[in-house]
Design a protein around this motif. Structure first.
Motif, PDB file in Angstrom:
ATOM      1  N   LEU A  94      -1.256  -1.216  -4.378  1.00 41.17           N
ATOM      2  CA  LEU A  94      -2.441  -0.377  -4.239  1.00 41.17           C
ATOM      3  C   LEU A  94      -1.966   1.032  -3.927  1.00 41.17           C
ATOM      4  O   LEU A  94      -1.255   1.242  -2.938  1.00 41.17           O
ATOM      5  CB  LEU A  94      -3.341  -0.876  -3.104  1.00 41.17           C
ATOM      6  CG  LEU A  94      -3.774  -2.342  -3.163  1.00 41.17           C
ATOM      7  CD1 LEU A  94      -4.581  -2.710  -1.919  1.00 41.17           C
ATOM      8  CD2 LEU A  94      -4.591  -2.628  -4.421  1.00 41.17           C
ATOM      9  N   PHE A  95      -2.342   1.994  -4.774  1.00 40.60           N
ATOM     10  CA  PHE A  95      -1.991   3.386  -4.526  1.00 40.60           C
ATOM     11  C   PHE A  95      -3.224   4.095  -3.994  1.00 40.60           C
ATOM     12  O   PHE A  95      -4.261   4.189  -4.668  1.00 40.60           O
ATOM     13  CB  PHE A  95      -1.503   4.075  -5.803  1.00 40.60           C
ATOM     14  CG  PHE A  95      -1.221   5.542  -5.605  1.00 40.60           C
ATOM     15  CD1 PHE A  95      -0.106   5.952  -4.906  1.00 40.60           C
ATOM     16  CD2 PHE A  95      -2.092   6.509  -6.084  1.00 40.60           C
ATOM     17  CE1 PHE A  95       0.148   7.305  -4.692  1.00 40.60           C
ATOM     18  CE2 PHE A  95      -1.851   7.858  -5.883  1.00 40.60           C
ATOM     19  CZ  PHE A  95      -0.724   8.258  -5.179  1.00 40.60           C
ATOM     20  N   LEU A  96      -3.124   4.589  -2.756  1.00 40.58           N
ATOM     21  CA  LEU A  96      -4.240   5.280  -2.113  1.00 40.58           C
ATOM     22  C   LEU A  96      -4.042   6.779  -2.178  1.00 40.58           C
ATOM     23  O   LEU A  96      -2.923   7.283  -2.020  1.00 40.58           O
ATOM     24  CB  LEU A  96      -4.376   4.859  -0.646  1.00 40.58           C
ATOM     25  CG  LEU A  96      -5.089   3.530  -0.380  1.00 40.58           C
ATOM     26  CD1 LEU A  96      -4.116   2.369  -0.504  1.00 40.58           C
ATOM     27  CD2 LEU A  96      -5.734   3.527   0.995  1.00 40.58           C
ATOM     28  N   LEU A 105       0.856  -1.185   0.000  1.00 40.55           N
ATOM     29  CA  LEU A 105       0.000   0.000   0.000  1.00 40.55           C
ATOM     30  C   LEU A 105       0.891   1.233   0.000  1.00 40.55           C
ATOM     31  O   LEU A 105       1.705   1.426   0.910  1.00 40.55           O
ATOM     32  CB  LEU A 105      -0.921   0.025   1.219  1.00 40.55           C
ATOM     33  CG  LEU A 105      -2.071  -0.983   1.260  1.00 40.55           C
ATOM     34  CD1 LEU A 105      -1.570  -2.368   1.658  1.00 40.55           C
ATOM     35  CD2 LEU A 105      -3.151  -0.545   2.240  1.00 40.55           C
ATOM     36  N   LEU A 106       0.737   2.042  -1.036  1.00 39.55           N
ATOM     37  CA  LEU A 106       1.506   3.275  -1.190  1.00 39.55           C
ATOM     38  C   LEU A 106       0.551   4.454  -1.219  1.00 39.55           C
ATOM     39  O   LEU A 106      -0.625   4.304  -1.551  1.00 39.55           O
ATOM     40  CB  LEU A 106       2.291   3.260  -2.508  1.00 39.55           C
ATOM     41  CG  LEU A 106       3.472   2.316  -2.678  1.00 39.55           C
ATOM     42  CD1 LEU A 106       3.967   2.406  -4.108  1.00 39.55           C
ATOM     43  CD2 LEU A 106       4.583   2.665  -1.708  1.00 39.55           C
ATOM     44  N   GLU A 109       4.685   0.527   7.802  1.00 45.83           N
ATOM     45  CA  GLU A 109       5.919   1.297   7.639  1.00 45.83           C
ATOM     46  C   GLU A 109       7.004   0.783   8.586  1.00 45.83           C
ATOM     47  O   GLU A 109       7.498   1.525   9.448  1.00 45.83           O
ATOM     48  CB  GLU A 109       5.653   2.787   7.843  1.00 45.83           C
ATOM     49  CG  GLU A 109       4.668   3.339   6.820  1.00 45.83           C
ATOM     50  CD  GLU A 109       4.725   4.862   6.716  1.00 45.83           C
ATOM     51  OE1 GLU A 109       5.814   5.424   6.828  1.00 45.83           O
ATOM     52  OE2 GLU A 109       3.655   5.458   6.508  1.00 45.83           O
ATOM     53  N   PRO A 110       7.408  -0.473   8.423  1.00 45.95           N
ATOM     54  CA  PRO A 110       8.293  -1.100   9.412  1.00 45.95           C
ATOM     55  C   PRO A 110       9.693  -0.513   9.470  1.00 45.95           C
ATOM     56  O   PRO A 110      10.444  -0.835  10.392  1.00 45.95           O
ATOM     57  CB  PRO A 110       8.336  -2.562   8.946  1.00 45.95           C
ATOM     58  CG  PRO A 110       8.021  -2.516   7.488  1.00 45.95           C
ATOM     59  CD  PRO A 110       7.039  -1.395   7.337  1.00 45.95           C
ATOM     60  N   THR A 111      10.074   0.335   8.514  1.00 46.15           N
ATOM     61  CA  THR A 111      11.423   0.916   8.547  1.00 46.15           C
ATOM     62  C   THR A 111      11.415   2.419   8.811  1.00 46.15           C
ATOM     63  O   THR A 111      12.473   3.039   8.854  1.00 46.15           O
ATOM     64  CB  THR A 111      12.145   0.669   7.209  1.00 46.15           C
ATOM     65  OG1 THR A 111      11.405   1.287   6.145  1.00 46.15           O
ATOM     66  CG2 THR A 111      12.286  -0.816   6.929  1.00 46.15           C
ATOM     67  N   SER A 112      10.248   3.019   9.007  1.00 48.38           N
ATOM     68  CA  SER A 112      10.180   4.480   9.063  1.00 48.38           C
ATOM     69  C   SER A 112      10.863   5.067  10.296  1.00 48.38           C
ATOM     70  O   SER A 112      11.301   6.207  10.280  1.00 48.38           O
ATOM     71  CB  SER A 112       8.728   4.953   9.007  1.00 48.38           C
ATOM     72  OG  SER A 112       8.027   4.569  10.168  1.00 48.38           O
ATOM     73  N   LEU A 121       0.564  -7.717   3.947  1.00 51.49           N
ATOM     74  CA  LEU A 121       0.145  -6.401   3.491  1.00 51.49           C
ATOM     75  C   LEU A 121       1.096  -5.404   4.123  1.00 51.49           C
ATOM     76  O   LEU A 121       1.265  -5.386   5.350  1.00 51.49           O
ATOM     77  CB  LEU A 121      -1.302  -6.084   3.884  1.00 51.49           C
ATOM     78  CG  LEU A 121      -2.378  -6.683   2.957  1.00 51.49           C
ATOM     79  CD1 LEU A 121      -2.624  -8.139   3.272  1.00 51.49           C
ATOM     80  CD2 LEU A 121      -3.673  -5.900   3.066  1.00 51.49           C
ATOM     81  N   ILE A 122       1.735  -4.591   3.289  1.00 52.86           N
ATOM     82  CA  ILE A 122       2.838  -3.753   3.734  1.00 52.86           C
ATOM     83  C   ILE A 122       2.568  -2.306   3.353  1.00 52.86           C
ATOM     84  O   ILE A 122       2.370  -1.994   2.172  1.00 52.86           O
ATOM     85  CB  ILE A 122       4.165  -4.192   3.077  1.00 52.86           C
ATOM     86  CG1 ILE A 122       4.381  -5.709   3.210  1.00 52.86           C
ATOM     87  CG2 ILE A 122       5.336  -3.417   3.651  1.00 52.86           C
ATOM     88  CD1 ILE A 122       5.451  -6.260   2.287  1.00 52.86           C
ATOM     89  N   VAL A 123       2.562  -1.427   4.353  1.00 53.14           N
ATOM     90  CA  VAL A 123       2.563   0.008   4.096  1.00 53.14           C
ATOM     91  C   VAL A 123       4.017   0.457   4.119  1.00 53.14           C
ATOM     92  O   VAL A 123       4.725   0.237   5.111  1.00 53.14           O
ATOM     93  CB  VAL A 123       1.748   0.777   5.161  1.00 53.14           C
ATOM     94  CG1 VAL A 123       1.955   2.287   5.006  1.00 53.14           C
ATOM     95  CG2 VAL A 123       0.270   0.445   5.037  1.00 53.14           C
ATOM     96  N   THR A 124       4.485   1.059   3.035  1.00 53.55           N
ATOM     97  CA  THR A 124       5.883   1.475   2.961  1.00 53.55           C
ATOM     98  C   THR A 124       6.048   2.612   1.964  1.00 53.55           C
ATOM     99  O   THR A 124       5.230   2.767   1.047  1.00 53.55           O
ATOM    100  CB  THR A 124       6.795   0.293   2.559  1.00 53.55           C
ATOM    101  OG1 THR A 124       8.163   0.723   2.571  1.00 53.55           O
ATOM    102  CG2 THR A 124       6.455  -0.230   1.173  1.00 53.55           C
TER     103      THR A 124
END
Length: 260
Positions: free
Chosen positions: A225-227, A41-42, A180-183, A208-211
């Motif tokens: 998926l671009f939100l 998810l971007l 966002e595991p690296t933010s 499912l990864i938000v990054t």
């Protein structure tokens, strides 16, 4: 990892809506993800990415919509039969996923092993011996074998985040949600965490990864998926990252990749 029917999406979300203080954050999000796939998810800040992820785990309660993971489903449009019934539905849905947060959220007074045992033993009721064997295997998998007796304060931020990933996997979830595991990491520690996530994708974990790590997303994503403004503006495979069709997606990628 599960007995789920492979012909049906493991994760399915329909009509997801959420508002905070009268501001619509999610405005009817639909998505699905197959077993063994990585969905990225971007989107810009405030687009609703993290709210989607937290809605899957019901850390945020959607205002409307339906969320299903495997055989657990909550229909937030339908009134629950009673409060207890809704609690059981939510507990079942939560038990299907493991969450990895931006900051590690480890128990500082527990060792690495103690952090991994907390959920399986205290919440799931598994035996200490079984959970310990599983935890040691997972620590080897994330490159932290031999650090079972260390405390979080003795680890680098990257190591703590890898413990956080192992802790999520220790719950034996069907889906891993990474927000966002690296933010929160220093730049030189990002690569070690991304390497672990790449390995998880290669071994078939559903994620499912938000990054904002677009180059990493290009490597691992089966679905992108671009939100934007609470809706999915563009979706597809990794080609969304290399040949986006939506102008808003193009603008976003130019900005995060520092392209002119």
């Amino acid at each position: 990892m599960s007995d789920h029917d492979p012909t049906t999406p493991l994760v399915e979300v329909r009509g997801l809506r959420k508002a905070f203080s009268g501001t619509d954050v999610l405005r009817g999000v639909d998505l699905s993800a197959g077993e063994g796939t990585a969905t990225v998810l971007l989107g810009p800040s405030g687009s609703g990415k993290t709210t989607v992820l937290r809605s899957l785990n019901v850390l945020e309660t959607p205002d409307a919509g339906r969320v299903r993971i495997a055989d657990a489903e909550v229909d937030f449009d339908a009134p629950a039969r009673d409060r207890g019934a809704r609690r059981r539905e939510v507990a079942a849905l939560r038990s299907r996923s493991g969450m990895v947060f931006q900051s590690h959220h480890l128990f500082p007074h527990k060792t690495v092993l103690g952090n991994l045992l907390e959920g399986p033993v205290q919440v799931q009721g598994r035996s200490v011996d079984e959970a310990t064997a599983d935890a040691r295997r997972l620590l080897e998998q994330v490159g932290l074998g031999g650090r079972e007796d260390a405390y979080p304060a003795q680890l680098s931020g990257g190591q703590q985040q890898r413990v956080g990933i192992a802790r999520a996997l220790a719950l034996q979830p069907q889906v891993v949600l990474l927000d966002e595991p690296t933010s929160a990491l220093d730049p030189e520690l990002v690569s070690e965490v991304l390497a672990v996530i790449r390995d998880l994708a290669a071994t078939g974990w559903t994620m499912l990864i938000v990054t904002h790590e677009v180059r990493f997303a290009r490597d691992v994503a089966d679905q992108v998926l671009f939100l934007d403004e609470g809706v999915i503006a563009e979706r597809g495979g990794a080609e969304v990252l290399t040949d986006p069709q939506h102008e808003r997606t193009k603008q976003f990628l130019r900005r995060v990749l520092d392209l002119s």
